[in-house]
Motif scaffolding. Sequence first.
Motif, PDB file in Angstrom:
ATOM      1  N   SER A   1      -7.097  -4.216   3.114  1.00 54.36           N
ATOM      2  CA  SER A   1      -5.974  -4.671   2.990  1.00 54.36           C
ATOM      3  C   SER A   1      -4.948  -4.215   3.982  1.00 54.36           C
ATOM      4  CB  SER A   1      -5.526  -4.628   1.534  1.00 54.36           C
ATOM      5  OG  SER A   1      -5.391  -3.466   1.199  1.00 54.36           O
ATOM      6  N   GLY A   2      -5.286  -2.940   4.201  1.00 56.82           N
ATOM      7  CA  GLY A   2      -4.229  -2.443   5.406  1.00 56.82           C
ATOM      8  C   GLY A   2      -3.327  -1.265   4.654  1.00 56.82           C
ATOM      9  N   HIS A   3      -3.766  -1.055   3.291  1.00 59.78           N
ATOM     10  CA  HIS A   3      -2.787  -0.057   2.535  1.00 59.78           C
ATOM     11  C   HIS A   3      -3.736   0.905   2.141  1.00 59.78           C
ATOM     12  CE1 HIS A   3       0.498  -2.799   1.893  1.00 59.78           C
ATOM     13  NE2 HIS A   3      -0.327  -4.006   1.991  1.00 59.78           N
ATOM     14  N   PHE A   4      -3.093   2.051   1.738  1.00 62.37           N
ATOM     15  CA  PHE A   4      -3.720   3.257   1.212  1.00 62.37           C
ATOM     16  C   PHE A   4      -3.905   3.062  -0.476  1.00 62.37           C
ATOM     17  CE2 PHE A   4      -2.017   4.946   5.132  1.00 62.37           C
ATOM     18  CZ  PHE A   4      -2.804   5.389   5.442  1.00 62.37           C
ATOM     19  N   VAL A   5      -4.995   3.550  -1.152  1.00 63.56           N
ATOM     20  CA  VAL A   5      -5.142   3.559  -2.461  1.00 63.56           C
ATOM     21  C   VAL A   5      -5.075   2.172  -3.395  1.00 63.56           C
ATOM     22  CG1 VAL A   5      -3.932   4.483  -4.833  1.00 63.56           C
ATOM     23  CG2 VAL A   5      -3.768   5.822  -2.762  1.00 63.56           C
ATOM     24  N   MET A   6      -3.976   1.222  -3.029  1.00 54.76           N
ATOM     25  CA  MET A   6      -4.149  -0.151  -3.612  1.00 54.76           C
ATOM     26  C   MET A   6      -4.060  -1.133  -2.499  1.00 54.76           C
ATOM     27  SD  MET A   6      -2.047   0.343  -7.163  1.00 54.76           S
ATOM     28  CE  MET A   6      -0.369   0.054  -6.352  1.00 54.76           C
ATOM     29  N   ASP A   7      -4.261  -2.402  -2.859  1.00 55.14           N
ATOM     30  CA  ASP A   7      -4.322  -3.371  -1.965  1.00 55.14           C
ATOM     31  C   ASP A   7      -3.004  -4.259  -1.944  1.00 55.14           C
ATOM     32  OD1 ASP A   7      -6.825  -3.239  -1.116  1.00 55.14           O
ATOM     33  OD2 ASP A   7      -7.563  -4.414  -2.946  1.00 55.14           O
ATOM     34  N   GLU A   8      -1.825  -3.478  -2.343  1.00 55.01           N
ATOM     35  CA  GLU A   8      -0.441  -3.736  -1.951  1.00 55.01           C
ATOM     36  C   GLU A   8       0.160  -2.805  -1.756  1.00 55.01           C
ATOM     37  OE1 GLU A   8      -1.743  -3.508  -5.936  1.00 55.01           O
ATOM     38  OE2 GLU A   8      -2.023  -5.530  -5.075  1.00 55.01           O
ATOM     39  N   LEU A   9       1.458  -2.927  -1.371  1.00 56.51           N
ATOM     40  CA  LEU A   9       2.510  -1.530  -0.896  1.00 56.51           C
ATOM     41  C   LEU A   9       2.522  -0.672  -2.359  1.00 56.51           C
ATOM     42  CD1 LEU A   9       4.315  -0.466   1.119  1.00 56.51           C
ATOM     43  CD2 LEU A   9       6.103  -1.380  -0.256  1.00 56.51           C
ATOM     44  N   SER A  10       2.359   0.531  -2.167  1.00 59.63           N
ATOM     45  CA  SER A  10       2.281   1.423  -3.156  1.00 59.63           C
ATOM     46  C   SER A  10       3.032   2.892  -2.646  1.00 59.63           C
ATOM     47  CB  SER A  10       0.666   2.025  -3.637  1.00 59.63           C
ATOM     48  OG  SER A  10       0.248   2.794  -2.613  1.00 59.63           O
ATOM     49  N   ALA A  11       3.282   3.600  -3.755  1.00 57.14           N
ATOM     50  CA  ALA A  11       3.973   4.769  -3.415  1.00 57.14           C
ATOM     51  C   ALA A  11       3.270   5.607  -2.539  1.00 57.14           C
ATOM     52  CB  ALA A  11       3.989   5.633  -4.831  1.00 57.14           C
ATOM     53  N   ALA A  12       2.058   5.645  -2.257  1.00 53.77           N
ATOM     54  CA  ALA A  12       1.230   6.377  -1.465  1.00 53.77           C
ATOM     55  C   ALA A  12       1.690   5.995   0.034  1.00 53.77           C
ATOM     56  CB  ALA A  12      -0.328   6.479  -1.575  1.00 53.77           C
ATOM     57  N   ASP A  13       1.721   4.540   0.332  1.00 52.95           N
ATOM     58  CA  ASP A  13       1.965   4.102   1.423  1.00 52.95           C
ATOM     59  C   ASP A  13       3.301   4.440   2.062  1.00 52.95           C
ATOM     60  OD1 ASP A  13      -0.367   2.328   1.578  1.00 52.95           O
ATOM     61  OD2 ASP A  13       0.533   0.781   0.325  1.00 52.95           O
ATOM     62  N   ILE A  14       4.234   4.510   0.886  1.00 50.88           N
ATOM     63  CA  ILE A  14       5.704   4.863   1.593  1.00 50.88           C
ATOM     64  C   ILE A  14       5.661   6.419   1.919  1.00 50.88           C
ATOM     65  CG2 ILE A  14       7.838   5.673   0.564  1.00 50.88           C
ATOM     66  CD1 ILE A  14       7.611   2.815   0.408  1.00 50.88           C
ATOM     67  N   MET A  15       4.769   7.492   1.392  1.00 49.19           N
ATOM     68  CA  MET A  15       4.632   8.728   1.448  1.00 49.19           C
ATOM     69  C   MET A  15       3.918   8.882   2.827  1.00 49.19           C
ATOM     70  SD  MET A  15       6.350  10.704  -0.441  1.00 49.19           S
ATOM     71  CE  MET A  15       5.717  12.325   0.109  1.00 49.19           C
ATOM     72  N   LEU A  16       2.844   8.173   3.033  1.00 51.39           N
ATOM     73  CA  LEU A  16       2.053   8.232   4.129  1.00 51.39           C
ATOM     74  C   LEU A  16       2.539   7.591   5.585  1.00 51.39           C
ATOM     75  CD1 LEU A  16      -1.507   7.977   2.567  1.00 51.39           C
ATOM     76  CD2 LEU A  16      -0.472  10.193   3.816  1.00 51.39           C
ATOM     77  N   SER A  17       3.808   6.795   5.425  1.00 46.44           N
ATOM     78  CA  SER A  17       4.053   6.245   6.381  1.00 46.44           C
ATOM     79  C   SER A  17       4.715   7.215   7.467  1.00 46.44           C
ATOM     80  CB  SER A  17       5.206   5.382   6.063  1.00 46.44           C
ATOM     81  OG  SER A  17       6.448   5.930   5.588  1.00 46.44           O
TER      82      SER A  17
END
Length: 202
Positions: A146-162
Motif C-alpha cells: 500500500s506504500g505505508h509502514f505498519v498499516m495500509d493507510e496513513l498511521s503515526a509510524a508514517d508521520i514519524m518515518l517521513s
Amino acid sequence: MIRLHHLNRSRSHRIFWLLEEIGERYEIIAYERDAITNLAPTELLKVHPLGKSPMIELDGRLITESGAIVEILCQKYAPQMIPQAGSDAYFSHLEMMHFAEGSAMTPILLNLYVSRLKEAGAPLHPRINAELDSHFRYMAGLLRPSGHFVMDELSAADIMLSFPAEVALRLGRGDDFPALAGFVDAIQNRPAYIRAMEKGNS
C-alpha cells in the motif's frame, strides 16, 4: 487549543503535518533558525531547558519529543492512526516510532555534523555511509504494498518515518531506494502535507 512551537526546517514539520491531517484547531508559535549558524533561536530556551522544537502545549501541559507528541495527538484525536493495542501491528508500530528517532537518526545526525568537519571528517564517512545504507534499506523493506509502514493507510509510524525517508532523498538516494522515493512522493502530495508546508515555511 493545541499550541505548536514550530522551528522552520526542522523535525517539527511532522507535527505541523499531523495537525493538518487530524483537523483539530491549533495555534503556531513560530521560530526561525539563525541565518548564519543555522541553530535554533535562544527564545526556545525560555520554553524548555533544551531549547528544541517540536514542543506542543496541550491541556495546560508542555509536551516534548516528537514520538511522544505524535503518539499523544493520535491517541486523543486520531486513534485510527494507531493499531489496536496488543496486536502484532501495534508492536511494529512501537518499534517504528522508536526507530524513527533512535536508530534512524543516529547516522543522519553523524553525517550532518561530520560533514561540517570537511577533510578532517573524511575517515568517518565510509562507516557513516554504510550505516545510512543499512537503515534506508531496512526502511524500504518495511514498506507495505500500500506504500505505508505498519498499516495500509496513513498511521503515526508514517508521520514519524517521513523525516528519515525525506533525508534519504535529500542525500540523493532516491534511485537506490525507489520504494522510499515513492513513499515520500505520496506523502508530499497529500493535501494536509501541502498545507503544512505552505503555512510553516518548512
